[in-house]
Design a protein around this motif. Structure first.
Motif, PDB file in Angstrom:
ATOM      1  N   HIS A   1       1.329   3.974   1.982  1.00 51.53           N
ATOM      2  CA  HIS A   1       1.816   4.731   3.132  1.00 51.53           C
ATOM      3  C   HIS A   1       3.331   4.929   2.969  1.00 51.53           C
ATOM      4  O   HIS A   1       4.032   4.020   2.507  1.00 51.53           O
TER       5      HIS A   1
ATOM      6  N   HIS B   1      -7.212  -1.906   5.860  1.00 50.62           N
ATOM      7  CA  HIS B   1      -6.346  -0.893   6.474  1.00 50.62           C
ATOM      8  C   HIS B   1      -6.994   0.487   6.302  1.00 50.62           C
ATOM      9  O   HIS B   1      -6.313   1.493   6.149  1.00 50.62           O
TER      10      HIS B   1
ATOM     11  N   HIS C   1       6.162   2.437   3.571  1.00 55.83           N
ATOM     12  CA  HIS C   1       6.266   1.265   2.692  1.00 55.83           C
ATOM     13  C   HIS C   1       6.797   1.627   1.307  1.00 55.83           C
ATOM     14  O   HIS C   1       7.129   0.737   0.521  1.00 55.83           O
TER      15      HIS C   1
ATOM     16  N   ASP D   1       0.157  -3.875   6.098  1.00 54.25           N
ATOM     17  CA  ASP D   1      -0.555  -3.328   7.263  1.00 54.25           C
ATOM     18  C   ASP D   1      -2.035  -3.701   7.183  1.00 54.25           C
ATOM     19  O   ASP D   1      -2.658  -3.540   6.141  1.00 54.25           O
TER      20      ASP D   1
ATOM     21  N   HIS E   1       0.863  -1.192   0.000  1.00 54.30           N
ATOM     22  CA  HIS E   1       0.000   0.000   0.000  1.00 54.30           C
ATOM     23  C   HIS E   1       0.891   1.230   0.000  1.00 54.30           C
ATOM     24  O   HIS E   1       2.127   1.103   0.074  1.00 54.30           O
TER      25      HIS E   1
HETATM   26 ZN   LIG Z   1       0.025   1.531   6.555  1.00 53.58          ZN
END
Ligand SMILES: [Zn+2]
Ligand SMILES: [Zn+2]
Length: 366
Positions: A120, A218, A123, A241, A118
């Motif tokens: 974020h 998430h 990451h 996550d 994902h």
């Molecule tokens: Zn995350």
């Protein structure tokens, strides 16, 4: 009388030798000979690279980023490297993770593909560095294939744009042979799993290596996926996550190793309370993050329900200031799961040779 004098003399001689040895050591350490310097450099460079950790055919995991957005002196942003036979697949590229990858036995120039869970920052912050180092050390003719859910094109294009000037400098300095322009950057491979939490898709198949992406929860982050890697009868799952969701149990079914994030809510609450007197966002963030991460106990519930052999905890939230905190962090997890639980570090190697049930864990950087 004579024997006392002789004894004192001997003591003085020993003391003098000792002081001279200490002085010699100080001079040596401040100014080591070239041969010693060469040896130390050579050892540092080749230590992990020269040992063949992947001798047996199998599935290997190296966790090269086990932290989360909160600063942790021992852990960088999210990343898990998987070596399956001859293929090197990297999952997520958090800030700082490329440096840890380079300290591992894996040559960054040999990375075959990157998979993103994902978008974020913890990451994706290292995507630019991973693309650049792979290009500069491996001289590839093709860009790095980067797989991810919808949105991956935008992210890859953004990193490529940010590194355009550097690309020019490197080619001008090292030449097309070392850094071929065709191999610069990444090539986005986008996939769409829809909004059904239980949906999944095979997104990569090369020889006997299969990577299946599956939806996780998430929210408000959407899309967010986990990945399962199957190779010659061995399997690992990387969740990214996520909250606790049935999808995790379904897609981790009978996996050898489940690599899952975990947030200890008790510790996060302590952190939120500790931040009350600080003029920062610590309290708000330490409180907010509790509603979209899974707890160690819930992670262990997933492992038990899915019949997973080994549970591996990563993406440690909040950071544990000492190894003494690992047991309390995992206490509730151990109460609900009989299998093995291990909190990985940056540089943990997990080996799963084929035609075997063996799962061997060793630390390479600790
Ligand atoms: Zn995350
Ligand atoms: Zn994260």
């Amino acid at each position: 009388m004579n024997s006392i004098i002789t004894k004192n003399k001997r003591l003085w001689i020993i003391l003098s030798i000792y002081l001279l040895a200490c002085l010699g050591l100080v001079v040596f350490l401040r100014n080591p000979p070239d041969a010693v310097i060469n040896y130390l450099f050579q050892t540092a460079i080749t230590q992990n690279k020269s040992r063949n950790f992947f001798e047996k055919d199998g599935l290997y995991v190296i966790t090269t980023g086990t932290g989360a957005p909160m600063p942790d002196k021992n852990r960088t942003g999210s990343q898990t490297v998987v070596v399956a036979g001859e293929q090197v697949l990297v999952f997520d590229a958090g800030p700082g993770s490329t440096l840890k990858l380079e300290l591992s036995p894996v040559d960054v120039g040999t990375v075959d593909a990157l998979f993103i869970t994902h978008f974020h920052s913890d990451h994706i912050g290292g995507i630019g560095e991973l693309m650049l180092k792979r290009w500069a050390t491996g001289s590839p003719q093709q860009p790095l294939p980067i797989y991810g859910p919808s949105g991956i094109d935008e992210v890859v294009n953004g990193f490529e744009a940010a590194y355009q000037l550097d690309k020019g400098y490197r080619i001008a300095h090292h030449g097309e042979k070392v850094v071929p322009s065709s191999g610069f950057g990444g090539e986005a491979h986008s996939f769409d799993l829809g909004s059904d939490l239980m949906s999944s898709k095979t997104v990569y198949k090369q020889g006997e290596v299969e990577v299946i992406a599956f939806n996780v929860e998430h929210a408000p982050v959407f899309p967010a996926v986990g990945y399962r890697v199957n190779y010659k009868g061995r399997s690992i799952v990387i969740t990214g996550d996520t909250k606790y969701t049935e999808s995790l149990i379904h897609h981790s079914n009978k996996a050898d190793v489940l690599i899952i994030e975990a947030l200890n809510k008790k510790f996060a609450t302590m952190m939120a309370n500790a931040g009350e007197n600080l003029e920062t966002n610590v309290t708000a963030i330490a409180t907010d993050i509790q509603d979209y991460h899974i707890s160690p106990k819930e992670a262990a519930d997933v492992a038990r329900e899915a019949g997973v052999k080994q549970l591996v905890i990563t993406h440690i939230l909040p950071p544990v200031p000492s190894d003494l905190m690992i047991r309390p962090f995992l206490k509730e997890a151990r109460a609900v799961y009989d299998g093995k639980i291990y909190m990985v570090n940056d540089g943990t190697l997990i080996s799963l040779p084929i035609n075997s049930d063996e799962i061997k864990i060793q630390e390479l950087l600790k």
